[in-house]
Scaffold this motif. Structure first.
Motif, PDB file in Angstrom:
ATOM      1  N   GLY A 101       0.832  -1.212   0.000  1.00  0.00           N
ATOM      2  CA  GLY A 101       0.000   0.000   0.000  1.00  0.00           C
ATOM      3  C   GLY A 101       0.858   1.250   0.000  1.00  0.00           C
ATOM      4  N   SER A 102       1.936   1.260   0.815  1.00  0.00           N
ATOM      5  CA  SER A 102       2.817   2.436   0.865  1.00  0.00           C
ATOM      6  C   SER A 102       3.503   2.654  -0.464  1.00  0.00           C
ATOM      7  CB  SER A 102       3.890   2.279   1.940  1.00  0.00           C
ATOM      8  OG  SER A 102       3.317   1.955   3.146  1.00  0.00           O
ATOM      9  N   LEU A 103       3.909   1.552  -1.097  1.00  0.00           N
ATOM     10  CA  LEU A 103       4.576   1.680  -2.394  1.00  0.00           C
ATOM     11  C   LEU A 103       3.658   2.377  -3.394  1.00  0.00           C
ATOM     12  CD1 LEU A 103       6.636  -1.527  -3.182  1.00  0.00           C
ATOM     13  CD2 LEU A 103       7.404   0.738  -2.512  1.00  0.00           C
ATOM     14  N   ILE A 104       2.383   1.945  -3.392  1.00  0.00           N
ATOM     15  CA  ILE A 104       1.431   2.564  -4.324  1.00  0.00           C
ATOM     16  C   ILE A 104       1.245   4.041  -3.977  1.00  0.00           C
ATOM     17  CG2 ILE A 104      -1.009   2.598  -4.986  1.00  0.00           C
ATOM     18  CD1 ILE A 104      -0.972  -0.401  -4.948  1.00  0.00           C
ATOM     19  N   ALA A 105       1.101   4.306  -2.666  1.00  0.00           N
ATOM     20  CA  ALA A 105       0.918   5.696  -2.227  1.00  0.00           C
ATOM     21  C   ALA A 105       2.097   6.550  -2.679  1.00  0.00           C
ATOM     22  CB  ALA A 105       0.783   5.746  -0.717  1.00  0.00           C
ATOM     23  N   LEU A 106       3.306   5.989  -2.498  1.00  0.00           N
ATOM     24  CA  LEU A 106       4.533   6.695  -2.849  1.00  0.00           C
ATOM     25  C   LEU A 106       4.563   7.023  -4.339  1.00  0.00           C
ATOM     26  CD1 LEU A 106       6.811   7.213  -0.861  1.00  0.00           C
ATOM     27  CD2 LEU A 106       7.997   5.266  -1.802  1.00  0.00           C
ATOM     28  N   LEU A 107       4.174   6.042  -5.115  1.00  0.00           N
ATOM     29  CA  LEU A 107       4.268   6.185  -6.561  1.00  0.00           C
ATOM     30  C   LEU A 107       3.291   7.232  -7.092  1.00  0.00           C
ATOM     31  CD1 LEU A 107       6.175   4.486  -8.293  1.00  0.00           C
ATOM     32  CD2 LEU A 107       4.170   3.268  -9.124  1.00  0.00           C
ATOM     33  N   TRP A 108       2.020   7.075  -6.768  1.00  0.00           N
ATOM     34  CA  TRP A 108       1.064   8.016  -7.363  1.00  0.00           C
ATOM     35  C   TRP A 108       1.151   9.368  -6.688  1.00  0.00           C
ATOM     36  CZ3 TRP A 108      -3.108  10.896  -5.789  1.00  0.00           C
ATOM     37  CH2 TRP A 108      -3.717  10.586  -4.560  1.00  0.00           C
ATOM     38  N   GLY A 109       1.327   9.354  -5.350  1.00  0.00           N
ATOM     39  CA  GLY A 109       1.418  10.630  -4.639  1.00  0.00           C
ATOM     40  C   GLY A 109       2.644  11.410  -5.072  1.00  0.00           C
ATOM     41  N   GLY A 110       3.771  10.701  -5.147  1.00  0.00           N
ATOM     42  CA  GLY A 110       5.018  11.363  -5.505  1.00  0.00           C
ATOM     43  C   GLY A 110       4.952  11.938  -6.914  1.00  0.00           C
ATOM     44  N   MET A 128      -4.919  20.189  -6.852  1.00  0.00           N
ATOM     45  CA  MET A 128      -4.715  20.353  -5.416  1.00  0.00           C
ATOM     46  C   MET A 128      -6.029  20.555  -4.677  1.00  0.00           C
ATOM     47  SD  MET A 128      -1.720  19.607  -5.031  1.00  0.00           S
ATOM     48  CE  MET A 128      -1.630  19.763  -3.261  1.00  0.00           C
ATOM     49  N   ARG A 129      -6.992  21.218  -5.306  1.00  0.00           N
ATOM     50  CA  ARG A 129      -8.293  21.381  -4.635  1.00  0.00           C
ATOM     51  C   ARG A 129      -8.986  20.028  -4.496  1.00  0.00           C
ATOM     52  NH1 ARG A 129      -6.080  25.583  -4.585  1.00  0.00           N
ATOM     53  NH2 ARG A 129      -5.064  24.315  -3.022  1.00  0.00           N
ATOM     54  N   ILE A 130      -8.837  19.166  -5.528  1.00  0.00           N
ATOM     55  CA  ILE A 130      -9.428  17.827  -5.423  1.00  0.00           C
ATOM     56  C   ILE A 130      -8.768  17.055  -4.280  1.00  0.00           C
ATOM     57  CG2 ILE A 130      -9.716  15.619  -6.606  1.00  0.00           C
ATOM     58  CD1 ILE A 130      -9.941  17.214  -9.228  1.00  0.00           C
ATOM     59  N   VAL A 131      -7.433  17.149  -4.218  1.00  0.00           N
ATOM     60  CA  VAL A 131      -6.715  16.462  -3.134  1.00  0.00           C
ATOM     61  C   VAL A 131      -7.185  16.995  -1.779  1.00  0.00           C
ATOM     62  CG1 VAL A 131      -4.451  16.204  -2.062  1.00  0.00           C
ATOM     63  CG2 VAL A 131      -4.688  15.898  -4.512  1.00  0.00           C
ATOM     64  N   ASP A 132      -7.342  18.321  -1.682  1.00  0.00           N
ATOM     65  CA  ASP A 132      -7.816  18.915  -0.438  1.00  0.00           C
ATOM     66  C   ASP A 132      -9.187  18.381  -0.071  1.00  0.00           C
ATOM     67  OD1 ASP A 132      -5.567  20.357  -0.133  1.00  0.00           O
ATOM     68  OD2 ASP A 132      -6.387  22.257  -0.857  1.00  0.00           O
ATOM     69  N   ALA A 133     -10.040  18.266  -1.098  1.00  0.00           N
ATOM     70  CA  ALA A 133     -11.390  17.771  -0.839  1.00  0.00           C
ATOM     71  C   ALA A 133     -11.333  16.361  -0.267  1.00  0.00           C
ATOM     72  CB  ALA A 133     -12.198  17.786  -2.127  1.00  0.00           C
ATOM     73  N   PHE A 134     -10.466  15.538  -0.847  1.00  0.00           N
ATOM     74  CA  PHE A 134     -10.337  14.176  -0.333  1.00  0.00           C
ATOM     75  C   PHE A 134      -9.761  14.166   1.073  1.00  0.00           C
ATOM     76  CE2 PHE A 134     -10.950  12.450  -4.615  1.00  0.00           C
ATOM     77  CZ  PHE A 134     -11.775  11.385  -4.285  1.00  0.00           C
ATOM     78  N   VAL A 170       1.260  13.669  -1.927  1.00  0.00           N
ATOM     79  CA  VAL A 170       1.139  14.638  -3.023  1.00  0.00           C
ATOM     80  C   VAL A 170       1.602  16.010  -2.545  1.00  0.00           C
ATOM     81  CG1 VAL A 170      -0.455  15.817  -4.572  1.00  0.00           C
ATOM     82  CG2 VAL A 170      -0.783  13.415  -4.087  1.00  0.00           C
ATOM     83  N   ARG A 171       1.131  16.397  -1.373  1.00  0.00           N
ATOM     84  CA  ARG A 171       1.472  17.739  -0.886  1.00  0.00           C
ATOM     85  C   ARG A 171       2.965  17.855  -0.588  1.00  0.00           C
ATOM     86  NH1 ARG A 171      -2.593  20.513   2.738  1.00  0.00           N
ATOM     87  NH2 ARG A 171      -2.778  21.804   0.887  1.00  0.00           N
ATOM     88  N   VAL A 172       3.525  16.797   0.047  1.00  0.00           N
ATOM     89  CA  VAL A 172       4.955  16.854   0.365  1.00  0.00           C
ATOM     90  C   VAL A 172       5.781  16.912  -0.911  1.00  0.00           C
ATOM     91  CG1 VAL A 172       6.865  15.619   1.424  1.00  0.00           C
ATOM     92  CG2 VAL A 172       4.655  15.692   2.566  1.00  0.00           C
ATOM     93  N   ALA A 173       5.430  16.066  -1.885  1.00  0.00           N
ATOM     94  CA  ALA A 173       6.192  16.032  -3.134  1.00  0.00           C
ATOM     95  C   ALA A 173       6.078  17.371  -3.852  1.00  0.00           C
ATOM     96  CB  ALA A 173       5.665  14.919  -4.034  1.00  0.00           C
ATOM     97  N   ARG A 174       4.896  17.964  -3.795  1.00  0.00           N
ATOM     98  CA  ARG A 174       4.694  19.243  -4.466  1.00  0.00           C
ATOM     99  C   ARG A 174       5.536  20.327  -3.792  1.00  0.00           C
ATOM    100  NH1 ARG A 174       0.797  23.032  -3.420  1.00  0.00           N
ATOM    101  NH2 ARG A 174       0.339  24.504  -5.086  1.00  0.00           N
ATOM    102  N   ALA A 175       5.525  20.322  -2.458  1.00  0.00           N
ATOM    103  CA  ALA A 175       6.312  21.332  -1.735  1.00  0.00           C
ATOM    104  C   ALA A 175       7.802  21.155  -2.017  1.00  0.00           C
ATOM    105  CB  ALA A 175       6.038  21.233  -0.240  1.00  0.00           C
ATOM    106  N   ALA A 176       8.260  19.893  -2.019  1.00  0.00           N
ATOM    107  CA  ALA A 176       9.684  19.647  -2.287  1.00  0.00           C
ATOM    108  C   ALA A 176      10.031  20.095  -3.701  1.00  0.00           C
ATOM    109  CB  ALA A 176       9.996  18.164  -2.097  1.00  0.00           C
ATOM    110  N   THR A 177       9.117  19.865  -4.643  1.00  0.00           N
ATOM    111  CA  THR A 177       9.355  20.272  -6.025  1.00  0.00           C
ATOM    112  C   THR A 177       9.432  21.790  -6.127  1.00  0.00           C
ATOM    113  OG1 THR A 177       8.091  18.359  -6.714  1.00  0.00           O
ATOM    114  CG2 THR A 177       8.546  20.000  -8.394  1.00  0.00           C
TER     115      THR A 177
END
Lengths: 297, 674
Positions: A101-110, A128-134, A170-177
């Motif tokens: 599960g973490s691997l999948i999270a890492l892949l799509w989120g990252g 990002m608004r969709i992610v926020d909604a979720f 997603v948020r962490v990867a976006r901030a790092a980017t």
């Protein structure tokens, strides 16, 4: 002129790099403890079927709720099953499901996070608004909905957990980017006319990889807790498969006179979560990322 | 004895490496600071100058520790004092002014409140008295209308004003010693000159001792009575300011002064070879041996001691200072740059304007930009093949913006960018074809940021080669080695990461990457301002050499007018995104005619105590270009009348081909000079 060794760094192979990071992690007391716990649990998960003293589903009414003894180390539960056997087997499912599960999270989120960070603008806003909604939906409710609709099989649980725990990444990867994207080497690559794919692959990923991996490791421990909560509520693993969440749920009513049946799975679950947490922290420090400032969760 | 305020005795500070080796940042430093004296500490990055200044207020950075020695302030050692006692000294007796005041001020507190805080801590005044003192302090640092400034937030002030507030805060505790860590680095030339003048005034007015840390000999020359030159953690030269700048008797200082470009000299100065050894490199003998022009065999194995010369009142760490004593002055040799510009036009900007304004919805839908007063407007420049044209101006003058729009990174609002007389370059990066992208390459200011830290030098240089020419394998390798040799780096650099290179080496890699694309035009954005002074000249020489070899055209952006003087054939002066003056650099520098050019050139700091900056205009920072009339009307000291506020000045041509945009007639402009 003699030159000190600190400035003589040669290009290292991937294996050398990984082993160096692990050695740095283990050189801290907290990292050493975390790694030892994690490795212990992983080894246990592999060998437990061969060392388990009893059959995990053997019900014996004559041995109900026995206190720990030389024969039954952790005692027995309300159906007379050996708690030790069930405890050492109880982490297998949880560990496997949450790892993938973490691997999948890492892949799509990252990847989604990096992509949003790079393109910016309207696409970024919408995603990002969709992610926020979720993020605003209580995950456990959503998980219960999915599980009750699609069942509790591994094929459902892994992607569902992966999806829900990837939102934070997603948020962490976006901030790092965003940290990297302003640097001139990205501007330079853009001005040369590299494609977005090439910029993500060559320029961004090597620089955000560490932050995302650390975040993924943290998510793993969260997911483990989440998965056990599902089991506790009866939506994770189906009985009689041994599972910590399920065991805690079954034995909690008898806590006042048969505490051993609850304590053993609790120790198993919490030690694994603490182990992963400490390891992730040590991993972050070994990579030189200060999680307290870098990961806006 | 009582006139010595701070005494540093045999101070060594260092850190432990991962392998447990002790690495020294400061090596056995001893010096004294007298009451009322301003001491300049000068050195390159990594020479230990900031560490020394911080130690003077009893502070050792995290990770470093004191290995030995003392820092005595009023005969008590600060380095083993308890933090409670240190609190009484810091702020009250010793105050510090940081490099970046914008970051040192709390963003959500008003200026007055922040000064009040300092006063509460460091003085015994009551509320009424403090209020009076705040406006007194703000007056002292010459901020306009102290009452209104006190009510503002830091972000509402300009960089120079923020620095003034930092000075006011430091003065709140009426300190005996003021430590200044690069207080003017990062400010515009004109602002810098004003702040330095203020510091000089304060030193005289209050009698405070100052320690001025800077890499900039020009700034040091303006303020200090005595100069300490640091190299690789050691004091190599210490003495009266004038002697050190006029007759440096240490080879390092000598070479440094030779390699700094000066306004009065066109052409590239000689460069110093090599770079400062990084801390932790243990060397037998003199630490400057590798780069020294005066070295002998004994320098290799014996390290010289700091020797005090009574007759000169100077301390020097060199065996051969006598050789330099004979040389009466620094004779600067410059290599005249060859102007190999052809008549053929390579790039033409016509009527270019660029806007940063946020676009309205309607404009977004129609994909157009509407802004009546854009950031950059009416840029017309004709660039000839093979020439070096420099864009100069203060920050906010739009020089980098213009570069970015040439590279296609920023869309233009209007105007055309034409390459090679007939090819229009689209202002949208995505619409340019690979060849359009190849012909224009960029070199950035900070090589730390322009090179991907996770790529090796080989991977960095391979990128354009793969992208534009599709090179592979053996051929790619050959090309990379070839390029590395052209920028005077060896083949063994290929496997290194940027963090393993020095600043100058990194910039060379960036240059190699730009040339890998075989471009016609290279845009240089402040390419030397992040480099150490001794390395700067070497990079400039390299750029000039490559230009002569390849016939490349440079568009050179810099805020450093002396560097521009050294390398450019033609200069374009910008103010608020509008051109003021365009002409051959010899003419622009010899007869500064536009009032703004005069202001800029007047404010340049030179490492010479005899050349003082001339402060012509106020150091106001304008946020937006004026909507009507001349762009410089807000600061101009030579306004002719209403015409300057209403009409855009016409272009006037001088005999030497210098185009000036001003309402004052040419003859008048050329007459009035300093």
């Amino acid at each position: 002129m003699t030159v000190n060794s600190i400035y003589k760094e040669e290009k290292k192979s991937a294996f050398q790099k990984v082993s160096e990071v692990i050695i740095t992690m283990a050189s801290r007391p907290s990292g050493f403890i975390g790694l030892s716990i994690l490795i212990f649990h992983i080894i246990l998960a592999f060998i437990s079927p061969y060392i388990a003293p009893y059959d995990f589903k053997a019900i014996n009414p004559t041995l109900m709720l026995q206190a720990p003894s030389a024969e039954y180390w952790f005692g027995t539960d309300d159906l007379g099953r050996d708690v030790f056997t069930r405890t050492i087997l109880g982490g297998r499912t949880a560990l496997t499901i949450t790892f993938f599960g973490s691997l999948i999270a890492l892949l799509w989120g990252g990847l989604l996070g990096i992509f949003c960070g790079l393109v910016g603008g309207k696409i970024d806003d919408i995603v990002m608004r969709i992610v926020d909604a979720f993020l605003s939906i209580p995950w456990i409710l959503a998980m219960l909905l999915i599980v009750s609709l699609l069942g509790t099989s591994t094929e459902v649980l892994i992607p569902a957990l992966g999806f829900f725990y990837g939102k934070g990444i997603v948020r962490v990867a976006r901030a790092a980017t965003h940290d990297v994207i302003a640097k001139d080497f990205i501007v330079s690559a853009r001005a040369r006319g590299h494609s977005n794919f090439s910029i993500i692959w060559n320029e961004i990923i090597p620089n955000v990889r560490d932050a995302i991996l650390v975040e993924g490791a943290m998510r793993w421990s969260w997911m483990l807790l989440g998965f056990s909560s599902l089991s506790f509520l009866g939506f994770g693993v189906s009985p009689p498969t041994p599972d910590w969440g399920l065991m805690i749920s079954n034995a909690r009513g008898l806590m006042s006179f048969a505490y051993w049946a609850v304590i053993a799975p609790i120790v198993g679950l919490s030690s694994l979560i603490i182990g992963i947490n400490l390891t992730a922290d040590a991993f972050a420090k070994a990579l030189g990322i200060d999680r307290s400032t870098k990961a806006p969760v | 004895m009582s006139d010595i305020i701070q005494k540093v005795k045999n101070l060594s500070i260092g850190f432990k490496s991962k392998k447990g080796e002790e690495i020294l940042i400061l090596k056995n430093i001893s010096t004294k600071i007298k009451k009322g004296e301003t001491v300049g500490i000068v050195g390159e990055s990594g020479s230990g100058k900031s560490t020394l200044a911080l130690a003077m207020m009893g502070y050792v950075k995290h990770g470093l520790y004191t290995i030995g020695g003392e820092c005595e302030f009023n005969s008590s050692n600060l380095l083993n004092m308890k933090s409670k006692d240190l609190e009484k000294i810091r702020g009250r007796k010793i105050a510090m002014i940081p490099q970046n005041a914008g970051q040192a001020l709390t963003p959500n507190l008003k200026i007055g409140y922040q000064i009040d805080e300092a006063l509460q801590l460091h003085s015994d005044l009551n509320e009424k008295e403090r209020e009076k003192k705040i406006s007194e302090l703000l007056n002292k640092v010459r901020l306009p209308s102290p009452e209104t400034i006190a009510l503002r937030y830091p972000h509402e002030l300009s960089g120079g004003q923020q620095q003034r507030v930092a000075v006011a805060m430091a003065l709140a505790g009426t300190p005996d010693l003021l430590l200044l860590d690069e207080p003017t680095t990062g400010l515009d030339v004109t602002t810098q000159a004003h702040v330095l003048e203020l510091l000089n005034f304060i030193a005289k007015d209050t009698g405070t001792s100052m320690v001025y840390v800077s890499h900039d000999l020009g700034a040091i020359a303006q303020v200090s009575d005595r100069i300490i030159v640091m190299y690789s953690g050691e004091i190599v030269l210490e003495g009266p300011s004038r002697d050190i700048l006029k007759r440096p008797i240490h080879p390092y200082t000598h070479g440094l002064l030779k390699s700094i470009p000066k306004l009065s000299l066109a052409g590239l100065p000689e460069s110093m070879p090599g770079s400062q050894p990084q801390p932790g490199i243990i060397q037998s003998g003199c630490s400057f041996f590798d780069r020294c022009n005066f070295s002998e065999d004994k320098c290799k194995n014996n390290s010289p001691q700091l020797e005090f010369l009574k007759e000169l009142n100077t301390s020097v760490r060199c065996f051969n200072y006598e050789k330099l004593l004979k040389e009466s002055q620094v004779n600067q040799n410059v290599n005249k740059i060859k102007n190999n510009s052809k008549d053929k036009e390579i790039l033409n900007l016509s009527e270019v304007s660029i806007s940063y304004a946020k676009q309205k919805l309607l404009d977004q839908i129609f994909n157009r930009i509407s802004d009546d007063n854009p950031t950059v407007k009416d840029i017309n420049i004709n660039i000839k093949k093979g020439e070096t044209i420099a864009l100069v101006g203060e920050s906010g003058s739009g020089k980098s913006t213009i570069l970015k729009s040439i590279a296609g990174l920023i869309r233009t609002k209007d105007g055309l960018i034409r390459f090679d007389e007939n090819r229009n370059l689209s202002s949208d990066l995505k619409e340019r074809n690979p060849n359009d992208l190849r012909i224009i390459q960029l070199i950035f200011q900070n090589p730390d940021e322009s090179l991907n830290p996770n790529h090796t030098v080989e991977e960095i240089i391979a990128q354009p080669l793969k992208l534009y020419f599709g090179l592979k394998g053996e051929e790619l390798n050959k090309n990379i080695i070839d390029l590395l040799q052209k920028v005077r780096l060896g083949e063994f650099y290929m496997s290194r990461y940027p963090r393993q290179l020095s600043g100058g080496e990194k910039q060379r890699v960036a240059v190699a990457r730009a040339f890998a694309a075989k471009p016609d035009i290279i845009l240089c954005d402040e390419v030397t301002s992040a480099l150490d002074v001794s390395v700067q000249a070497a990079v400039l020489n390299l750029l000039q050499q490559l230009k002569e070899d390849f016939g490349t055209t440079y568009i050179f952006v810099s805020h450093d007018l002396a560097v521009v003087r050294a390398i450019s054939d033609r200069v374009a002066v910008l103010y608020q995104g509008r051109l003021c003056e365009v002409g051959p650099s010899n003419d622009v520098y010899k007869f500064p005619s536009h009032p703004y050019t005069e202001v800029l050139l007047g404010a340049v700091l030179e490492p010479d105590p005899d050349i003082k900056p001339k402060l012509v205009a106020e150091d106001i920072v304008e946020e937006k270009p004026p909507e009507k009339g001349c762009s410089f009307q807000g600061r101009c000291s030579r306004i002719v009348g209403d015409i300057c506020k209403k009409e855009i000045p016409p272009w006037q041509l001088t005999d030497s081909g210098n185009a000036i945009r001003c309402h004052i007639p040419i003859k008048e402009l050329q007459k009035k000079q300093f």
